[in-house]
Design a protein around this motif. Structure first.
Motif, PDB file in Angstrom:
ATOM      1  N   GLN A  90      55.853 -44.801  46.559  1.00 19.66           N
ATOM      2  CA  GLN A  90      55.469 -43.446  46.433  1.00 19.66           C
ATOM      3  C   GLN A  90      55.537 -42.762  47.973  1.00 19.66           C
ATOM      4  O   GLN A  90      56.396 -41.635  47.960  1.00 19.66           O
ATOM      5  CB  GLN A  90      53.982 -43.437  46.123  1.00 19.66           C
ATOM      6  CG  GLN A  90      53.772 -43.131  44.558  1.00 19.66           C
ATOM      7  CD  GLN A  90      52.551 -42.952  44.358  1.00 19.66           C
ATOM      8  OE1 GLN A  90      51.564 -43.819  44.401  1.00 19.66           O
ATOM      9  NE2 GLN A  90      52.242 -41.966  43.684  1.00 19.66           N
ATOM     10  N   ALA A  93      59.470 -42.191  48.458  1.00 11.45           N
ATOM     11  CA  ALA A  93      59.832 -41.083  47.727  1.00 11.45           C
ATOM     12  C   ALA A  93      59.593 -39.574  48.407  1.00 11.45           C
ATOM     13  O   ALA A  93      60.475 -38.946  48.427  1.00 11.45           O
ATOM     14  CB  ALA A  93      59.344 -41.157  46.246  1.00 11.45           C
ATOM     15  N   ARG A 125      59.257 -45.833  39.973  1.00 10.47           N
ATOM     16  CA  ARG A 125      58.103 -45.121  39.696  1.00 10.47           C
ATOM     17  C   ARG A 125      58.077 -44.948  38.129  1.00 10.47           C
ATOM     18  O   ARG A 125      56.875 -44.843  37.887  1.00 10.47           O
ATOM     19  CB  ARG A 125      58.263 -43.849  40.273  1.00 10.47           C
ATOM     20  CG  ARG A 125      58.036 -43.565  41.891  1.00 10.47           C
ATOM     21  CD  ARG A 125      56.748 -43.750  42.096  1.00 10.47           C
ATOM     22  NE  ARG A 125      55.576 -42.809  41.426  1.00 10.47           N
ATOM     23  CZ  ARG A 125      54.548 -42.945  41.147  1.00 10.47           C
ATOM     24  NH1 ARG A 125      54.217 -44.165  41.021  1.00 10.47           N
ATOM     25  NH2 ARG A 125      53.998 -41.997  40.559  1.00 10.47           N
ATOM     26  N   GLU A 128      56.582 -48.078  36.916  1.00  3.72           N
ATOM     27  CA  GLU A 128      54.983 -47.986  37.328  1.00  3.72           C
ATOM     28  C   GLU A 128      54.222 -46.935  36.354  1.00  3.72           C
ATOM     29  O   GLU A 128      53.278 -47.545  35.778  1.00  3.72           O
ATOM     30  CB  GLU A 128      54.711 -47.438  38.604  1.00  3.72           C
ATOM     31  CG  GLU A 128      55.185 -48.327  39.807  1.00  3.72           C
ATOM     32  CD  GLU A 128      54.579 -47.812  40.994  1.00  3.72           C
ATOM     33  OE1 GLU A 128      54.674 -46.608  41.316  1.00  3.72           O
ATOM     34  OE2 GLU A 128      54.405 -48.540  42.064  1.00  3.72           O
TER      35      GLU A 128
END
Length: 143
Positions: A90, A93, A125, A128
């Protein structure tokens, strides 16, 4: 998820070229590997820069076809955003979005250990989020 987990699935291979290689030869390496960026490195461990298809396209627009004979160091980005294997997906990103970069070399103890593309980050992502969704569905449906 950490970048190290992403690299375990994806692999640690990184295509590199020395800064002295011509832009034409660098394009051939990009095409041969079907990738969008190369790490510029004299030894495959040290990161001196990164060159992407976008860098070449902009260079061609500014300088013309003569650029193809110039060394890749003439168009590479020298200020490279890197991350460690311990960085979070994250966070990476966010960094990629904020700095508008699509490829980030992964460096540990000063040595290149992998590379992550925006596509890798998006896939991680999505994986996830799918896992979280499945857990929520299981929780809601359990007696």
């Amino acid at each position: 998820m950490q970048i190290s987990q992403l690299l375990r699935r994806k692999g640690h291979d990184v295509a590199t070229v020395p800064g002295t290689v011509s832009v034409r030869d660098a394009l051939a390496v990009l095409a041969r590997h079907g990738i969008g960026a190369l790490v510029v490195s004299p030894d495959g461990r040290q990161v001196e820069g990164i060159v992407s298809e976008r860098d070449v396209a902009r260079g061609l627009h500014e300088r013309g076809a003569g650029l193809l004979a110039e060394p890749v160091s003439a168009v590479m980005t020298a200020q490279v955003h890197t991350c460690t294997p311990h960085a979070g997906v994250q966070d990476l990103a966010r960094t990629m979005t904020d700095h508008r970069v699509r490829h980030v070399p992964v460096v540990e103890d000063g040595a290149l250990v992998g590379i992550v593309s925006i596509g890798d980050v998006v896939k991680a992502r999505l994986d996830e989020l799918e896992a979280e969704r499945e857990q929520l569905v299981d929780y809601i449906q359990s007696p």
